[in-house]
Design an enzyme around this catalytic site. Structure first.
Site, mmCIF file in Angstrom:
data_model
loop_
_atom_site.group_PDB
_atom_site.id
_atom_site.type_symbol
_atom_site.label_atom_id
_atom_site.label_comp_id
_atom_site.label_asym_id
_atom_site.label_seq_id
_atom_site.Cartn_x
_atom_site.Cartn_y
_atom_site.Cartn_z
ATOM 1 N N SER A 121 58.118 43.478 116.222
ATOM 2 C CA SER A 121 57.088 44.847 116.646
ATOM 3 C C SER A 121 57.562 45.927 116.638
ATOM 4 O O SER A 121 57.173 46.969 116.527
ATOM 5 C CB SER A 121 56.438 44.379 117.904
ATOM 6 N N HIS A 143 54.586 41.939 109.902
ATOM 7 C CA HIS A 143 54.159 41.907 111.158
ATOM 8 C C HIS A 143 52.939 41.541 111.474
ATOM 9 O O HIS A 143 51.718 42.167 110.827
ATOM 10 C CB HIS A 143 54.368 43.451 111.590
ATOM 11 N N GLU A 155 51.000 43.972 108.754
ATOM 12 C CA GLU A 155 51.796 45.063 108.480
ATOM 13 C C GLU A 155 53.171 44.990 107.773
ATOM 14 O O GLU A 155 53.948 44.111 108.228
ATOM 15 C CB GLU A 155 52.367 46.083 109.604
#
Ligand code: NAD
Length: 289
Positions: A121, A143, A155
């Site tokens: 993250s 992600h 992402e």
């Protein structure tokens, strides 16, 4: 279309890893779930069985598809037996040392053209990639969002050494898994947490300074900004410890005091009020059965 991923190894069978494995298996990919903790592996297996049964019950999956999806899921304590996999996704604990140790081992284990992805993250992809040595060009951030089977976004973060081919193959893989990939560069928190975490932190300040009660802060953001969930409830869902750790990464990496975690958030974490997972965070939650 780049070389397709037929087998994906997912290292870490927690909240994120178990969701990534299920989503991959549902997309027709053989998904090997790895965890050093046998209890976590069993928990992931139970979660998969329950989710697949629920999809059949809701008539969102046929019995044949359910059997095929279950057959594509495998469980193991160690990934070295799966060295022919075209992709490994690391979803282990958010700790740079744990991740770097894994990536050193990935570089020694998997094929020369395997994708080496991390679901971090907040930790720098460029930094994690240093552990992969000559394979740094194959390292990329993938992600996913929680809960993985539901959330559409991936992402995709390229580190300084990530090759164009790695990016293209990762975008293809995300689409094969039914997701919408969006590219971001390797800066602390990428885009999602760079924008979301300060918003959550500010909601803690609003609470601490008595601007409104926690439930009213959330309701104002839900009704006034059309958020599906208020920022304080979302923080509980993510985990207050996780929010705190991400703010610390932003603070350290970007060097701006605006990213320092709010004292109210720090205090709840110190007290062990971590959100849904401890049944108490900003709000109280009934224990899960
Ligand atoms: P989690 O604590 O639920 O699961 C982590 C799992 O990794 C545990 O089961 C642990 O036993 C296992 N593990 C640790 N070291 C290992 C190793 N060396 N080999 C194999 N397994 C190992 O954590 P999570 O919430 O699933 O998060 C995993 C990653 O995904 C973290 O990097 C986190 O930052 C990221 N992430 C989390 C969320 C979220 O909402 N929870 C969202 C996006 C990304």
């Amino acid at each position: 279309m780049s070389k397709p991923v037929k087998t994906i190894v997912i290292v870490g069978a927690g909240t994120m890893g178990s969701g990534i494995a299920l989503t991959a298996a549902q997309s027709g990919i053989r998904a090997v779930q790895i965890d050093v903790n046998a209890a976590q592996l069993e928990k992931a297996r139970g979660y998969h069985t329950k989710q697949i049964a629920r999809l059949v019950e809701k008539q969102k999956m046929t019995a044949d598809d359910a059997a095929a999806t279950a057959a594509r899921l495998e469980y193991a304590a160690d990934f070295t037996a799966f060295k022919d996999a075209e992709c490994v996704v690391e979803a282990a604990s958010e700790n740079p040392e744990v991740k770097k140790k894994l990536f050193r081992s990935f570089a020694e284990t998997f094929a020369a053209d395997a994708l080496l992805a991390t679901n971090t993250s907040s930790i720098s992809i460029t930094d994690i990639a240093t552990a992969a040595g000559a394979r740094a060009s194959q390292v990329i951030g993938m992600h996913f969002f929680n809960p993985v089977p539901v959330m559409k976004l991936v992402e995709v973060i390229r580190g300084l050494a990530t090759s164009d081919e790695t990016v293209t193959r990762t975008l293809d893989l995300a689409r094969t898994m039914g997701k919408t990939p969006v590219l971001a560069n390797d800066r602390a928190g990428f885009v999602s947490n760079r924008v979301l975490m300060p918003l959550i932190n500010e909601a803690f300040y609003a609470w601490m300074e008595g601007v409104a009660k926690p439930e009213d802060i959330d309701q104002i953001m839900v009704l006034g900004c059309n958020f599906p969930m208020g920022p304080l409830r979302l923080a509980d869902f993510i985990g207050l410890d996780v929010c705190h750790d991400i703010m610390m990464v932003l603070y350290r990496e970007l060097g701006d005091p605006k990213f320092f975690p709010c004292p109210m958030l720090r205090q709840l974490v110190t007290a062990g009020r971590l959100g849904n997972k401890t049944n108490l965070g900003v709000f109280e939650y009934p224990p899960r059965v």
